[in-house]
Design a protein around this motif. Sequence first.
Motif, PDB file in Angstrom:
ATOM      1  N   GLY A 143      45.796  32.265  31.814  1.00 50.29           N
ATOM      2  CA  GLY A 143      46.616  31.716  32.881  1.00 50.29           C
ATOM      3  C   GLY A 143      46.781  32.659  34.054  1.00 50.29           C
ATOM      4  N   PHE A 144      46.675  33.945  33.811  1.00 48.72           N
ATOM      5  CA  PHE A 144      46.804  34.923  34.889  1.00 48.72           C
ATOM      6  C   PHE A 144      45.601  34.892  35.825  1.00 48.72           C
ATOM      7  N   PHE A 145      44.517  34.269  35.391  1.00 49.26           N
ATOM      8  CA  PHE A 145      43.297  34.225  36.187  1.00 49.26           C
ATOM      9  C   PHE A 145      42.984  32.818  36.683  1.00 49.26           C
ATOM     10  N   ARG A 146      43.955  31.929  36.628  1.00 47.00           N
ATOM     11  CA  ARG A 146      43.748  30.580  37.150  1.00 47.00           C
ATOM     12  C   ARG A 146      43.445  30.655  38.638  1.00 47.00           C
ATOM     13  N   GLY A 147      42.445  29.901  39.061  1.00 48.72           N
ATOM     14  CA  GLY A 147      42.074  29.890  40.470  1.00 48.72           C
ATOM     15  C   GLY A 147      41.156  31.020  40.871  1.00 48.72           C
ATOM     16  N   PHE A 148      40.646  31.781  39.896  1.00 47.11           N
ATOM     17  CA  PHE A 148      39.789  32.929  40.214  1.00 47.11           C
ATOM     18  C   PHE A 148      38.492  32.489  40.886  1.00 47.11           C
ATOM     19  N   TYR A 149      37.815  31.490  40.324  1.00 44.70           N
ATOM     20  CA  TYR A 149      36.520  31.080  40.870  1.00 44.70           C
ATOM     21  C   TYR A 149      36.627  30.451  42.255  1.00 44.70           C
ATOM     22  N   PRO A 150      37.586  29.575  42.514  1.00 44.80           N
ATOM     23  CA  PRO A 150      37.710  29.093  43.894  1.00 44.80           C
ATOM     24  C   PRO A 150      37.984  30.224  44.883  1.00 44.80           C
TER      25      PRO A 150
END
Length: 106
Positions: free
Chosen positions: A49-56
């Motif tokens: 959850g701490f890395f949500r949105g990493f790829y965008p």
Amino acid sequence: MTATIRPSTTRAGVEQVAAAAMSAAASAPRLNGIIDAVKSIHREYGVLGFFRGFYPRLIVTTPSVAISWTAYETAKSALEGTSDFGASPTRQRCTAGGRGAGGPAG
């Protein structure tokens, strides 16, 4: 660098959303600081959850950094008077034929 700061930006985003929810509805859960936000993210989504949105974020950041780096290097080369091949036109004129000043022979 984005990968190293992503958990803190996720935490900040959760805090902002929680603050907005508090102003919109009194029944929204309140997060009291960083530790509470970190616990909430971990409880709700786990470590990933701490890395949500990493790829965008990576898709947006990579071209931006590439453009900035290219513009910087191009401006640096132009200001230094060098090209990608190393020698500046001024240096070539000054040393060509041993004339020193680079002016016309004579």
